[in-house]
Design an enzyme around this catalytic site. Structure first.
Site, PDB file in Angstrom:
ATOM      1  N   GLU A 136       0.797  -1.232   0.000  1.00 25.14           N
ATOM      2  CA  GLU A 136       0.000   0.000   0.000  1.00 25.14           C
ATOM      3  C   GLU A 136       0.832   1.286   0.000  1.00 25.14           C
ATOM      4  OE1 GLU A 136      -2.861  -0.148   3.165  1.00 25.14           O
ATOM      5  OE2 GLU A 136      -3.969  -1.776   2.232  1.00 25.14           O
ATOM      6  N   GLU A 172      -5.544  -8.502   1.056  1.00 26.33           N
ATOM      7  CA  GLU A 172      -6.083  -8.147   2.382  1.00 26.33           C
ATOM      8  C   GLU A 172      -7.563  -7.839   2.265  1.00 26.33           C
ATOM      9  OE1 GLU A 172      -4.178  -4.971   4.594  1.00 26.33           O
ATOM     10  OE2 GLU A 172      -2.164  -5.754   4.159  1.00 26.33           O
TER      11      GLU A 172
HETATM   12  C1  GAL Z   1      -3.967  -2.106   5.700  1.00 19.08           C
HETATM   13  C2  GAL Z   1      -2.566  -2.452   6.132  1.00 19.08           C
HETATM   14  C3  GAL Z   1      -2.491  -3.474   7.206  1.00 19.08           C
HETATM   15  C4  GAL Z   1      -3.602  -3.396   8.229  1.00 19.08           C
HETATM   16  C5  GAL Z   1      -4.952  -3.157   7.587  1.00 19.08           C
HETATM   17  C6  GAL Z   1      -6.095  -2.890   8.549  1.00 19.08           C
HETATM   18  O1  GAL Z   1      -4.000  -0.819   5.214  1.00 19.08           O
HETATM   19  O2  GAL Z   1      -1.825  -2.933   5.035  1.00 19.08           O
HETATM   20  O3  GAL Z   1      -1.214  -3.413   7.771  1.00 19.08           O
HETATM   21  O4  GAL Z   1      -3.315  -2.544   9.254  1.00 19.08           O
HETATM   22  O5  GAL Z   1      -4.895  -2.081   6.706  1.00 19.08           O
HETATM   23  O6  GAL Z   1      -6.190  -1.552   8.875  1.00 19.08           O
END
Ligand code: GAL
Length: 454
Positions: free
Chosen positions: A177, A365
């Site tokens: 990200e 994710e």
């Molecule tokens: C993403 C990040 C993760 C985690 C997730 C939940 O932006 O890559 O490390 O924190 O969000 O907020």
């Protein structure tokens, strides 16, 4: 909903997604490892940022976190018992090269060798992110992502990782990200290193774009049969009102939040038509950069949690657009005040799939934080369960509609350190008791275990 039969209205099984579809869990080094100063590990910008009062909710820090550094065998065994076959984790640059450049730490290399080997022994495929936000502090002292020298620092780091781990690790993600670490870390100042303003943001963007491409090229050259990607945060952007001004505001936000990092890597340049201030990146661009921003990824990691509604605002400099918070919109939200809106993940798969140069999409994710309650040693996290199932349905629909999505990773395995929010939001399939480091598999984790069976 009957808590003993949480899947009662969800009848998909993992095999419905096809035999090549991968399911896993995602984590990041600083959020789970702890052991912040063991052996010769150098400090990262997150060690530094969390040590300053007021930066993080309740001044939490990741010095111990989930103690994954010491507990990785137990955690990986737990993963295995939950039928999880793909594990995404990141490498800590300052554990591997304590001074950012120069000497490589043998204990750091040894630690990741043990993690990788143990995964393989357990039949779990490692998916490695090279950079999940924890820059060595010594490099930040020289400007960090704003210093063009980061390109050669990063190339050296990627070289070290590819040479030491590339014989066993085949699935790689270059950056996690970049929009979040440059935006929150170098423009808004709410994440490490806490810097603000365009003079930090614009060079950081450009250098991250160069690193995301050159990291890919190095992996391609050094790792046989590598499957190389990089990951992007993204949210469906909807105009708040159906007015020309809000529609334009939404296009601007989409350019900034969803297009800024992928388009230069595809040879499309920066999306300046909707965000003219990005033209000022020009001063950081050297002639050879135009081709060096491009890399042909095997997959794109799409990371989606919510959608955003955007409205026109004269008061927001450079963009004249602002996000209308979910809490003001009276919609269902998570603990992060993110709207629960499953069609967003479908929309983003479709949006990324539409680029000619995108070969494959993996959801690297997706997940949610809700207030978990332990009662009689159990956590019935029905809201998270519903969240995951409803998002998976959208991924399934995307796949059936012919969109090239080939994987899904839940954020995250165990509750962990959630950046500026500290330990307050819990995203795990597995509950972490941060006092005792006990793990309890939540209902959502038990459901995932059943879903992944076979
Ligand atoms: C993403 C990040 C993760 C985690 C997730 C939940 O932006 O890559 O490390 O924190 O969000 O907020």
């Amino acid at each position: 909903m009957d808590l003993n039969h949480p899947q009662n209205n969800f009848n998909l099984q993992s095999q419905d997604f096809g035999k090549d579809f991968v399911f896993g869990v995602s984590t990041a080094a600083y959020q789970i490892e702890g052991a912040h100063n063991i052996h010769d590990k150098g400090a990262s910008i997150w060690d530094h940022f969390t040590s300053k009062k007021g930066n993080i909710f309740n001044n939490h820090h990741g010095q111990i976190a989930c103690d994954f550094y010491n507990k990785f065998e137990a955690d990986i065994l737990l993963m295995k018992s939950m039928n999880i076959k793909h594990f995404r984790f990141s490498l800590s640059w300052s554990r591997i090269i304590p001074n950012g450049t120069g000497d490589v730490s043998t204990t750091g290399i040894d630690y990741y060798n043990r993690v990788i080997d143990f995964c393989l022994e357990c039949g779990i495929t490692p998916w490695v992110t090279l950079y999940h936000w924890d820059l060595p502090q010594v490099l930040q002292n020289k400007g960090g992502w704003t210093n063009r020298a980061i390109v050669s620092w990063f190339e050296n780091y990627v070289n070290v990782c590819a040479t030491h781990f590339g014989d066993r690790v085949k699935n790689w993600m270059v950056l996690n990200e970049p929009m979040v670490f440059t935006g929150a870390g170098y423009f808004l100042g709410v994440h490490a290193p806490g810097n603000r303003g365009l003079k930090n943001f614009l060079p950081a963007i450009h250098h991250a774009v160069l690193c995301q491409a050159s990291g890919g090229s190095i992996l391609r050259a050094l790792v046989d049969n590598a499957f190389i990607g990089t990951t992007f945060s993204c949210s469906q952007i909807t105009p708040y009102r159906n007015t020309p001004r809000d529609v334009l505001a939404a296009k601007k936000a989409d350019a900034l939040l969803n297009r800024l990092f992928i388009e230069p890597s595809l040879g499309l340049g920066y999306p300046t038509e909707y965000v003219p201030v990005l033209n000022r990146i020009e001063r950081y661009i050297q002639p050879e950069d135009v081709k060096n921003m491009i890399f042909d990824y095997d997959f794109i990691g799409v990371q989606n949690y919510t959608r955003e509604m955007v409205t026109h605002s004269y008061f927001v400099p450079y963009l004249q657009a602002k996000i209308v918070k979910a809490s003001k919109r009276h919609v269902k939200t998570t603990l992060m005040d993110w709207e629960v809106y499953p069609p967003s993940i479908y929309h983003m798969i479709k949006q990324f799939n539409a680029y000619k140069g995108v070969k494959k999409i993996i959801i690297t994710e997706n997940g949610a934080a809700f207030p978990d309650m332990v009662s009689s040693g159990q956590i019935h996290d029905t809201e998270r369960l519903n969240y995951l199932q409803s998002h998976l349905r959208q991924v399934y629909k995307a796949k059936n509609d012919g969109l090239n999505v080939e994987g899904y990773f839940v954020w995250t395995f165990t509750d962990n350190f959630e950046w500026a929010e500290g330990y307050h939001p819990r995203f795990g399939l597995v509950y972490t008791d941060f006092k005792t480091q006990e793990r309890i598999v939540k209902s959502s984790g038990k459901w995932y275990q059943g879903f992944l069976k076979n």
